[in-house]
Design a protein around this motif. Structure first.
Motif, short mmCIF file in Angstrom:
data_model
loop_
_atom_site.label_atom_id
_atom_site.label_comp_id
_atom_site.label_asym_id
_atom_site.label_seq_id
_atom_site.Cartn_x
_atom_site.Cartn_y
_atom_site.Cartn_z
N ASP A 183 22.40 -24.31 32.85
CA ASP A 183 22.08 -22.97 32.32
C ASP A 183 23.36 -22.21 31.96
OD1 ASP A 183 19.42 -23.50 32.65
OD2 ASP A 183 19.22 -22.38 34.52
N ALA A 187 24.58 -20.99 28.14
CA ALA A 187 24.91 -19.58 27.86
C ALA A 187 26.33 -19.47 27.30
CB ALA A 187 24.77 -18.75 29.13
N GLU A 188 27.27 -20.23 27.85
CA GLU A 188 28.65 -20.20 27.38
C GLU A 188 28.76 -20.74 25.96
OE1 GLU A 188 31.50 -18.96 28.55
OE2 GLU A 188 30.39 -18.08 30.21
N LYS A 190 26.58 -20.55 23.63
CA LYS A 190 26.00 -19.61 22.66
C LYS A 190 26.94 -18.47 22.32
CE LYS A 190 21.22 -20.71 23.90
NZ LYS A 190 19.99 -20.26 24.57
N LYS A 191 27.91 -18.19 23.20
CA LYS A 191 28.83 -17.07 22.95
C LYS A 191 29.71 -17.29 21.73
CE LYS A 191 29.08 -15.46 27.74
NZ LYS A 191 29.97 -15.30 28.91
#
Length: 202
Positions: A183, A187-188, A190-191
């Protein structure tokens, strides 16, 4: 479906293995079986001697996911039935396995006969000795413009098997990794894709 195996490495008695090979040289099969068992045991011993540093592994994953080259290849998306199917790619899963360490994974063709291949995708955490494995049958057929095309070229069959195997392999790798690690990595990744990341940690 996926089969989760924990504990001892799956195996069968050597005499049972030999009996299933018919005309194959039984001595060769016995030697290969012994070699494979010794190799597997050696990998487990090495993993125990050089265990992963989980804090360092999390940092490596975060750092890797901040690189645009990784983030660009982290997700797939394609249309299907009026909607879009998306998710993490095999390259993303392989990068996480590399950073986590002491993980072996792969795709095997167990047999090929009658226009189909019996395949196996697996991922094995050598430290915890937990394994996620999936056996599946892959017909030698490719969909082209809504029609099924029978594959006869060995190269086409190989590429088709590799493509279908990669999908299962991605799931097997992600199944043995900590959920919060996956997870966090997603998330990383997508940054930088959204332009919200600072310069990479390195």
């Amino acid at each position: 479906g996926a089969i989760m195996v924990q504990g001892e490495v799956p195996s069968m008695p050597q005499n049972s293995m030999i009996a299933n090979f018919g005309n194959v040289n039984q001595g060769t099969v016995a030697i290969e079986a012994s070699r494979a068992i010794a190799e597997a045991q050696g990998k487990l011993v090495i993993a125990k001697r050089f265990p992963r540093d989980e804090i360092d592994a999390y940092a490596k994953v975060a750092q890797a996911c901040q690189r645009p080259g990784i983030a660009d290849k982290a997700f797939f998306a394609y249309p299907r039935g009026g909607s879009t199917v998306s998710g993490p790619t095999i390259r993303f899963a392989e990068e996480l396995a590399r950073c986590w360490g002491n993980v072996e994974y792969g795709i095997k063709e167990l047999s090929q006969d009658d226009g189909r291949s019996e395949m196996q995708a697996y991922a094995w955490d050598l430290e915890t000795n937990s394994m996620s494995m999936q056996n599946f049958t892959n017909p030698h057929i490719r969909e082209e413009k809504g029609k099924s095309k029978l594959l006869t070229s060995q190269r086409d069959i190989y590429e088709n098997n590799a493509n279908m195997g990669a999908r299962r392999l991605r799931s097997r790798i992600l199944a043995i990794l900590p959920t919060d690690l996956v997870d966090m990595a997603m998330a990383e990744c997508k940054k930088p894709l959204a332009g919200n990341n600072v310069e990479p940690l390195i």
